[in-house]
Design a protein around this motif. Structure first.
Motif, PDB file in Angstrom:
ATOM      1  N   ARG A  91       0.841  -1.206   0.000  1.00 27.72           N
ATOM      2  CA  ARG A  91       0.000   0.000   0.000  1.00 27.72           C
ATOM      3  C   ARG A  91       0.873   1.252   0.000  1.00 27.72           C
ATOM      4  O   ARG A  91       0.555   2.235  -0.673  1.00 27.72           O
ATOM      5  N   LEU A  92       1.966   1.217   0.758  1.00 25.99           N
ATOM      6  CA  LEU A  92       2.887   2.356   0.759  1.00 25.99           C
ATOM      7  C   LEU A  92       3.725   2.375  -0.513  1.00 25.99           C
ATOM      8  O   LEU A  92       3.975   3.432  -1.084  1.00 25.99           O
ATOM      9  N   ARG A  93       4.181   1.203  -0.958  1.00 31.33           N
ATOM     10  CA  ARG A  93       5.025   1.132  -2.157  1.00 31.33           C
ATOM     11  C   ARG A  93       4.306   1.726  -3.361  1.00 31.33           C
ATOM     12  O   ARG A  93       4.894   2.464  -4.143  1.00 31.33           O
ATOM     13  N   ALA A  94       3.028   1.418  -3.524  1.00 30.08           N
ATOM     14  CA  ALA A  94       2.278   1.935  -4.678  1.00 30.08           C
ATOM     15  C   ALA A  94       2.124   3.452  -4.613  1.00 30.08           C
ATOM     16  O   ALA A  94       1.994   4.103  -5.650  1.00 30.08           O
ATOM     17  N   GLN A  95       2.164   4.033  -3.431  1.00 31.96           N
ATOM     18  CA  GLN A  95       2.057   5.492  -3.305  1.00 31.96           C
ATOM     19  C   GLN A  95       3.380   6.166  -3.673  1.00 31.96           C
ATOM     20  O   GLN A  95       3.392   7.331  -4.073  1.00 31.96           O
ATOM     21  N   GLU A  96       4.480   5.436  -3.535  1.00 32.73           N
ATOM     22  CA  GLU A  96       5.814   5.993  -3.799  1.00 32.73           C
ATOM     23  C   GLU A  96       6.197   5.956  -5.270  1.00 32.73           C
ATOM     24  O   GLU A  96       7.087   6.680  -5.697  1.00 32.73           O
ATOM     25  N   LEU A  97       5.556   5.095  -6.050  1.00 31.03           N
ATOM     26  CA  LEU A  97       5.929   4.890  -7.445  1.00 31.03           C
ATOM     27  C   LEU A  97       4.859   5.420  -8.391  1.00 31.03           C
ATOM     28  O   LEU A  97       3.669   5.377  -8.082  1.00 31.03           O
ATOM     29  N   LYS A 122       6.675 -12.022 -15.620  1.00 32.87           N
ATOM     30  CA  LYS A 122       5.936 -12.426 -16.823  1.00 32.87           C
ATOM     31  C   LYS A 122       4.517 -11.857 -16.870  1.00 32.87           C
ATOM     32  O   LYS A 122       3.773 -12.119 -17.802  1.00 32.87           O
ATOM     33  N   MET A 123       4.137 -11.090 -15.850  1.00 31.20           N
ATOM     34  CA  MET A 123       2.775 -10.562 -15.777  1.00 31.20           C
ATOM     35  C   MET A 123       2.482  -9.611 -16.937  1.00 31.20           C
ATOM     36  O   MET A 123       3.315  -8.799 -17.315  1.00 31.20           O
ATOM     37  N   ASN A 124       1.282  -9.718 -17.476  1.00 28.71           N
ATOM     38  CA  ASN A 124       0.817  -8.825 -18.526  1.00 28.71           C
ATOM     39  C   ASN A 124       0.794  -7.391 -17.994  1.00 28.71           C
ATOM     40  O   ASN A 124       0.461  -7.150 -16.843  1.00 28.71           O
ATOM     41  N   GLU A 125       1.128  -6.445 -18.843  1.00 27.39           N
ATOM     42  CA  GLU A 125       1.159  -5.033 -18.449  1.00 27.39           C
ATOM     43  C   GLU A 125      -0.197  -4.554 -17.935  1.00 27.39           C
ATOM     44  O   GLU A 125      -0.272  -3.803 -16.964  1.00 27.39           O
ATOM     45  N   GLN A 126      -1.285  -4.999 -18.563  1.00 30.47           N
ATOM     46  CA  GLN A 126      -2.622  -4.584 -18.122  1.00 30.47           C
ATOM     47  C   GLN A 126      -2.891  -5.069 -16.695  1.00 30.47           C
ATOM     48  O   GLN A 126      -3.491  -4.352 -15.899  1.00 30.47           O
ATOM     49  N   ASP A 127      -2.468  -6.283 -16.381  1.00 27.53           N
ATOM     50  CA  ASP A 127      -2.673  -6.809 -15.035  1.00 27.53           C
ATOM     51  C   ASP A 127      -1.818  -6.058 -14.018  1.00 27.53           C
ATOM     52  O   ASP A 127      -2.267  -5.765 -12.907  1.00 27.53           O
ATOM     53  N   ALA A 128      -0.578  -5.720 -14.389  1.00 29.59           N
ATOM     54  CA  ALA A 128       0.289  -4.944 -13.498  1.00 29.59           C
ATOM     55  C   ALA A 128      -0.352  -3.585 -13.206  1.00 29.59           C
ATOM     56  O   ALA A 128      -0.359  -3.120 -12.057  1.00 29.59           O
ATOM     57  N   ARG A 129      -0.922  -2.972 -14.232  1.00 22.39           N
ATOM     58  CA  ARG A 129      -1.583  -1.676 -14.054  1.00 22.39           C
ATOM     59  C   ARG A 129      -2.847  -1.817 -13.198  1.00 22.39           C
ATOM     60  O   ARG A 129      -3.178  -0.932 -12.410  1.00 22.39           O
ATOM     61  N   ALA A 130      -3.543  -2.928 -13.334  1.00 22.26           N
ATOM     62  CA  ALA A 130      -4.744  -3.156 -12.527  1.00 22.26           C
ATOM     63  C   ALA A 130      -4.385  -3.303 -11.044  1.00 22.26           C
ATOM     64  O   ALA A 130      -5.075  -2.756 -10.173  1.00 22.26           O
ATOM     65  N   ILE A 131      -3.326  -4.018 -10.744  1.00 23.39           N
ATOM     66  CA  ILE A 131      -2.900  -4.152  -9.344  1.00 23.39           C
ATOM     67  C   ILE A 131      -2.513  -2.790  -8.792  1.00 23.39           C
ATOM     68  O   ILE A 131      -2.877  -2.433  -7.671  1.00 23.39           O
ATOM     69  N   TYR A 132      -1.813  -2.012  -9.572  1.00 24.66           N
ATOM     70  CA  TYR A 132      -1.442  -0.656  -9.158  1.00 24.66           C
ATOM     71  C   TYR A 132      -2.699   0.171  -8.869  1.00 24.66           C
ATOM     72  O   TYR A 132      -2.783   0.847  -7.842  1.00 24.66           O
ATOM     73  N   ALA A 133      -3.680   0.108  -9.767  1.00 25.83           N
ATOM     74  CA  ALA A 133      -4.927   0.867  -9.574  1.00 25.83           C
ATOM     75  C   ALA A 133      -5.620   0.447  -8.283  1.00 25.83           C
ATOM     76  O   ALA A 133      -6.127   1.286  -7.530  1.00 25.83           O
ATOM     77  N   TYR A 134      -5.637  -0.842  -8.010  1.00 26.67           N
ATOM     78  CA  TYR A 134      -6.262  -1.338  -6.784  1.00 26.67           C
ATOM     79  C   TYR A 134      -5.528  -0.829  -5.543  1.00 26.67           C
ATOM     80  O   TYR A 134      -6.149  -0.317  -4.607  1.00 26.67           O
ATOM     81  N   LEU A 135      -4.206  -0.946  -5.548  1.00 24.05           N
ATOM     82  CA  LEU A 135      -3.429  -0.484  -4.391  1.00 24.05           C
ATOM     83  C   LEU A 135      -3.582   1.015  -4.174  1.00 24.05           C
ATOM     84  O   LEU A 135      -3.717   1.476  -3.036  1.00 24.05           O
ATOM     85  N   ARG A 136      -3.580   1.776  -5.247  1.00 25.04           N
ATOM     86  CA  ARG A 136      -3.756   3.228  -5.121  1.00 25.04           C
ATOM     87  C   ARG A 136      -5.157   3.559  -4.603  1.00 25.04           C
ATOM     88  O   ARG A 136      -5.322   4.461  -3.789  1.00 25.04           O
TER      89      ARG A 136
END
Length: 177
Positions: A91-97, A122-136
């Motif tokens: 949760r903190l890491r996603a706020q820093e990046l 190997k994660m798809n870019e869309q999935d990486a962005r989705a996890i980021y959106a969720y954490l943010r």
């Protein structure tokens, strides 16, 4: 005839999930589909078992922890031949990046066990962005976790001993017999 072909292309894309020549490569890779990126991210961290390590006590209570407390890290270390590592507060890491930094980190990072970076890379870019959106969307919560310790340093926090016992000799190429 041209109108008919365009209509078939629209039907194929909207209803059947077909791909078009103009579609970016990342959109054609396998990825989670959901109503929005936050929902996709929630699903991914759940089935990807991120909480197992990154949420203190999650496995001990079979996941019965309020979602608001998810992904704040753990002070329980993982100790092995590499030293002792701690699950970071995501949760903190996603706020820093930035989102771009997050995606790049998931694509290229290689650090000590037990984090399965060889799979995360190997994660798809869309999935990486989705996890980021969720954490943010969850927002910052909690505190920073301890930093990793070298193999010769004794942890002062609780830790899981990950030193393998009674392993058979490794065959040429890394596979055990």
């Amino acid at each position: 005839m041209k109108t008919f072909l365009i209509s078939l292309g629209v039907i194929c894309t909207i209803f059947l999930g077909c791909h078009t020549e103009n579609e970016p490569e990342t959109a054609r890779q396998p990825h989670v589909k959901a109503d929005n990126p936050v929902e996709a991210g929630r699903y991914l961290v759940t089935v990807g078992m991120c909480n197992d390590c990154h949420t203190e006590g999650y496995m001990a209570v079979e996941g019965n922890i309020p979602e608001d407390d998810w992904l704040t890290g753990s002070k329980v270390g993982w100790r092995g031949p590499w030293g002792t590592t701690y699950p970071v507060n995501l949760r903190l890491r996603a706020q820093e990046l930035t989102e771009e930094q997050w995606v790049e980190q998931l694509r290229t990072r290689k650090v000590k066990p037990p984090m399965p970076w060889m799979n995360v890379n190997k994660m798809n870019e869309q999935d990486a962005r989705a996890i980021y959106a969720y954490l943010r969307a969850m927002g910052p919560k909690g505190e920073r976790m301890p930093i990793a310790l070298a193999p010769n340093q004794e942890p002062t926090t609780p830790y899981l001993n990950m030193v393998p016992l009674n392993l058979p000799p490794m065959a040429e190429g890394g596979a055990s017999n």
